[in-house]
Motif scaffolding. Sequence first.
Motif, PDB file in Angstrom:
ATOM      1  N   PHE A   1      -8.047   1.826   6.634  1.00 17.82           N
ATOM      2  CA  PHE A   1      -7.282   2.865   5.784  1.00 17.82           C
ATOM      3  C   PHE A   1      -8.011   3.033   4.296  1.00 17.82           C
ATOM      4  O   PHE A   1      -8.355   4.356   3.982  1.00 17.82           O
ATOM      5  CB  PHE A   1      -5.858   2.774   5.636  1.00 17.82           C
ATOM      6  CG  PHE A   1      -5.651   3.045   7.071  1.00 17.82           C
ATOM      7  CD1 PHE A   1      -5.470   4.455   7.801  1.00 17.82           C
ATOM      8  CD2 PHE A   1      -5.055   1.962   7.965  1.00 17.82           C
ATOM      9  CE1 PHE A   1      -4.869   4.683   9.125  1.00 17.82           C
ATOM     10  CE2 PHE A   1      -4.517   2.176   9.387  1.00 17.82           C
ATOM     11  CZ  PHE A   1      -4.223   3.588   9.794  1.00 17.82           C
ATOM     12  N   GLU A   2      -8.298   2.036   3.822  1.00 16.92           N
ATOM     13  CA  GLU A   2      -9.135   1.994   2.482  1.00 16.92           C
ATOM     14  C   GLU A   2     -10.400   2.897   2.596  1.00 16.92           C
ATOM     15  O   GLU A   2     -10.843   3.619   1.871  1.00 16.92           O
ATOM     16  CB  GLU A   2      -9.324   0.851   1.671  1.00 16.92           C
ATOM     17  CG  GLU A   2      -7.990   0.036   1.175  1.00 16.92           C
ATOM     18  CD  GLU A   2      -8.371  -1.372   1.023  1.00 16.92           C
ATOM     19  OE1 GLU A   2      -9.441  -1.603   0.842  1.00 16.92           O
ATOM     20  OE2 GLU A   2      -7.454  -2.076   0.785  1.00 16.92           O
ATOM     21  N   ARG A   3     -11.349   2.569   3.521  1.00 17.80           N
ATOM     22  CA  ARG A   3     -12.438   2.699   3.974  1.00 17.80           C
ATOM     23  C   ARG A   3     -12.585   4.262   4.336  1.00 17.80           C
ATOM     24  O   ARG A   3     -13.376   4.842   4.404  1.00 17.80           O
ATOM     25  CB  ARG A   3     -13.365   1.911   4.672  1.00 17.80           C
ATOM     26  CG  ARG A   3     -13.507   0.560   3.992  1.00 17.80           C
ATOM     27  CD  ARG A   3     -14.807   0.016   4.451  1.00 17.80           C
ATOM     28  NE  ARG A   3     -15.875   0.649   4.860  1.00 17.80           N
ATOM     29  CZ  ARG A   3     -16.904   0.015   5.862  1.00 17.80           C
ATOM     30  NH1 ARG A   3     -16.348  -1.243   6.495  1.00 17.80           N
ATOM     31  NH2 ARG A   3     -17.909   0.779   6.277  1.00 17.80           N
ATOM     32  N   LEU A   4     -11.700   4.568   5.313  1.00 22.30           N
ATOM     33  CA  LEU A   4     -11.381   5.915   5.880  1.00 22.30           C
ATOM     34  C   LEU A   4     -10.851   7.045   5.072  1.00 22.30           C
ATOM     35  O   LEU A   4     -10.746   8.082   5.358  1.00 22.30           O
ATOM     36  CB  LEU A   4     -10.842   5.823   7.287  1.00 22.30           C
ATOM     37  CG  LEU A   4     -11.583   5.232   8.400  1.00 22.30           C
ATOM     38  CD1 LEU A   4     -10.581   5.164   9.489  1.00 22.30           C
ATOM     39  CD2 LEU A   4     -13.112   5.869   8.681  1.00 22.30           C
TER      40      LEU A   4
ATOM     41  N   VAL B   1       4.039  -1.720   9.183  1.00 24.62           N
ATOM     42  CA  VAL B   1       4.020  -1.154   8.008  1.00 24.62           C
ATOM     43  C   VAL B   1       2.935  -0.452   7.274  1.00 24.62           C
ATOM     44  O   VAL B   1       3.035   0.595   6.717  1.00 24.62           O
ATOM     45  CB  VAL B   1       4.210  -2.462   7.123  1.00 24.62           C
ATOM     46  CG1 VAL B   1       4.175  -2.220   5.663  1.00 24.62           C
ATOM     47  CG2 VAL B   1       5.689  -3.270   7.432  1.00 24.62           C
ATOM     48  N   THR B   2       1.692  -0.804   7.755  1.00 27.09           N
ATOM     49  CA  THR B   2       0.390  -0.010   7.342  1.00 27.09           C
ATOM     50  C   THR B   2       0.375   1.097   8.031  1.00 27.09           C
ATOM     51  O   THR B   2       0.133   2.167   7.444  1.00 27.09           O
ATOM     52  CB  THR B   2      -0.836  -1.005   7.732  1.00 27.09           C
ATOM     53  OG1 THR B   2      -0.570  -2.148   7.012  1.00 27.09           O
ATOM     54  CG2 THR B   2      -2.005  -0.296   7.338  1.00 27.09           C
ATOM     55  N   LEU B   3       0.724   1.360   9.419  1.00 22.96           N
ATOM     56  CA  LEU B   3       0.492   2.818   9.771  1.00 22.96           C
ATOM     57  C   LEU B   3       1.725   3.661   9.415  1.00 22.96           C
ATOM     58  O   LEU B   3       1.323   4.581   9.330  1.00 22.96           O
ATOM     59  CB  LEU B   3       0.543   2.582  11.378  1.00 22.96           C
ATOM     60  CG  LEU B   3      -0.728   1.994  12.268  1.00 22.96           C
ATOM     61  CD1 LEU B   3      -0.402   1.400  13.743  1.00 22.96           C
ATOM     62  CD2 LEU B   3      -1.720   2.481  12.103  1.00 22.96           C
ATOM     63  N   GLU B   4       2.901   3.083   9.286  1.00 26.59           N
ATOM     64  CA  GLU B   4       3.876   3.878   8.722  1.00 26.59           C
ATOM     65  C   GLU B   4       3.648   4.558   7.367  1.00 26.59           C
ATOM     66  O   GLU B   4       4.140   5.725   7.008  1.00 26.59           O
ATOM     67  CB  GLU B   4       5.342   3.331   8.852  1.00 26.59           C
ATOM     68  CG  GLU B   4       5.894   3.038  10.236  1.00 26.59           C
ATOM     69  CD  GLU B   4       7.269   2.316  10.385  1.00 26.59           C
ATOM     70  OE1 GLU B   4       7.604   1.935   9.467  1.00 26.59           O
ATOM     71  OE2 GLU B   4       7.836   1.968  11.374  1.00 26.59           O
ATOM     72  N   ARG B   5       3.140   3.570   6.641  1.00 26.90           N
ATOM     73  CA  ARG B   5       2.863   3.894   5.276  1.00 26.90           C
ATOM     74  C   ARG B   5       1.693   5.049   5.246  1.00 26.90           C
ATOM     75  O   ARG B   5       2.009   6.073   4.447  1.00 26.90           O
ATOM     76  CB  ARG B   5       2.367   3.073   4.303  1.00 26.90           C
ATOM     77  CG  ARG B   5       1.834   3.366   3.088  1.00 26.90           C
ATOM     78  CD  ARG B   5       1.363   1.960   2.055  1.00 26.90           C
ATOM     79  NE  ARG B   5       0.121   1.665   2.531  1.00 26.90           N
ATOM     80  CZ  ARG B   5      -0.173   0.442   3.181  1.00 26.90           C
ATOM     81  NH1 ARG B   5       0.638  -0.521   3.015  1.00 26.90           N
ATOM     82  NH2 ARG B   5      -1.260   0.210   3.624  1.00 26.90           N
TER      83      ARG B   5
ATOM     84  N   THR C   1       2.075  12.720   5.798  1.00 28.96           N
ATOM     85  CA  THR C   1       3.017  13.815   6.024  1.00 28.96           C
ATOM     86  C   THR C   1       3.573  14.334   4.339  1.00 28.96           C
ATOM     87  O   THR C   1       3.214  15.565   4.183  1.00 28.96           O
ATOM     88  CB  THR C   1       4.268  13.202   6.405  1.00 28.96           C
ATOM     89  OG1 THR C   1       4.178  12.835   7.821  1.00 28.96           O
ATOM     90  CG2 THR C   1       5.372  14.303   6.761  1.00 28.96           C
ATOM     91  N   GLU C   2       3.438  13.542   3.521  1.00 24.24           N
ATOM     92  CA  GLU C   2       3.807  13.939   1.970  1.00 24.24           C
ATOM     93  C   GLU C   2       2.342  14.952   1.693  1.00 24.24           C
ATOM     94  O   GLU C   2       2.841  15.974   0.987  1.00 24.24           O
ATOM     95  CB  GLU C   2       3.992  12.841   1.055  1.00 24.24           C
ATOM     96  CG  GLU C   2       5.244  11.986   1.344  1.00 24.24           C
ATOM     97  CD  GLU C   2       5.428  10.790   0.658  1.00 24.24           C
ATOM     98  OE1 GLU C   2       4.337  10.512  -0.062  1.00 24.24           O
ATOM     99  OE2 GLU C   2       6.606  10.127   0.572  1.00 24.24           O
ATOM    100  N   PHE C   3       1.381  14.498   2.004  1.00 29.71           N
ATOM    101  CA  PHE C   3       0.139  15.293   1.501  1.00 29.71           C
ATOM    102  C   PHE C   3       0.327  16.619   1.891  1.00 29.71           C
ATOM    103  O   PHE C   3       0.123  17.538   1.504  1.00 29.71           O
ATOM    104  CB  PHE C   3      -1.278  14.492   1.855  1.00 29.71           C
ATOM    105  CG  PHE C   3      -2.296  15.481   1.781  1.00 29.71           C
ATOM    106  CD1 PHE C   3      -2.845  15.628   0.482  1.00 29.71           C
ATOM    107  CD2 PHE C   3      -2.983  15.968   2.670  1.00 29.71           C
ATOM    108  CE1 PHE C   3      -3.671  16.399   0.223  1.00 29.71           C
ATOM    109  CE2 PHE C   3      -3.937  16.860   2.498  1.00 29.71           C
ATOM    110  CZ  PHE C   3      -4.726  16.999   1.470  1.00 29.71           C
TER     111      PHE C   3
END
Length: 196
Positions: free
Chosen positions: A62-65, A125-129, A135-137
Motif C-alpha cells: 500500500f505504501e508503494r501503490l 488491520v491493513t486492509l481495513e485501515r 472512504t474518508e478521501f
Amino acid sequence: MAQNLARREELADAGLRVLAAQGARGLTHRAVDREARVPQGTTSNYFGSRDALLGALGSRIFERLAPAPEVLGSVGRLPTTLEQATAYLQDIVARTTQHPELTLALFELRLEAVRRPALAEILRVTLERNYTLDTEFHLQAGLPGGAQEVALLHYAVDGLLLDLLTVSINGRHDPQGMVRELANRILGASRSRPPA
C-alpha cells in the motif's frame, strides 16, 4: 538492535518480488536475503517470524501503490463529478497494473491469510485501515456515492485486476473503458438514490 528504515523497505521490496514470482511457498527469509543480495540472516533480523514478514509485505504494497500527491490534490480541487471519480479510479487501475508484481503479491497474501490466522489478523488491520482512508478521501473530496459505493468499487476493481493480471475470463481488455462502465453503474446509480 536499531533497524535501518531504508534497509527494511529494501527487504520488503525484495520479498514482494519473491512473493509475486514464486508465490507464498517460495517466500522464505533466505529467499528474500538472496533476492536483496544481503548476508544470510538479514531478513530474519528485521522480520522475526514468517507472519511478521508477510504482514510487512502487505503494508509495503500500500505504501508503494499510494497515489501521487498531485493526483490526490487534483481530486479535491476539481468539480466533484462522476467524470472526476472515474478519472481517479482509472488512475488506480493504471498504478496497480503498472506494477503488477505488487498487485499479484497482494493477491498471494490474501490467499495465504486464509490458511494463517495470525497473518489474517495483520492483513485485516491493513486492509481495513486502507479502506477507511479510501472512504474518508472519497467523502471529503465530495465524489459521488458513499461508503457502500466505495466498497462496491473495491470489489469490482479487485475483480478487474484479478482478470487483467491472471487468466482472463475472455481475454478482451479495455481497462479504462471497464473502469468507466463500473463507475457509471456504481456511482452513477448512487446519484439517483436518496441518501441513507
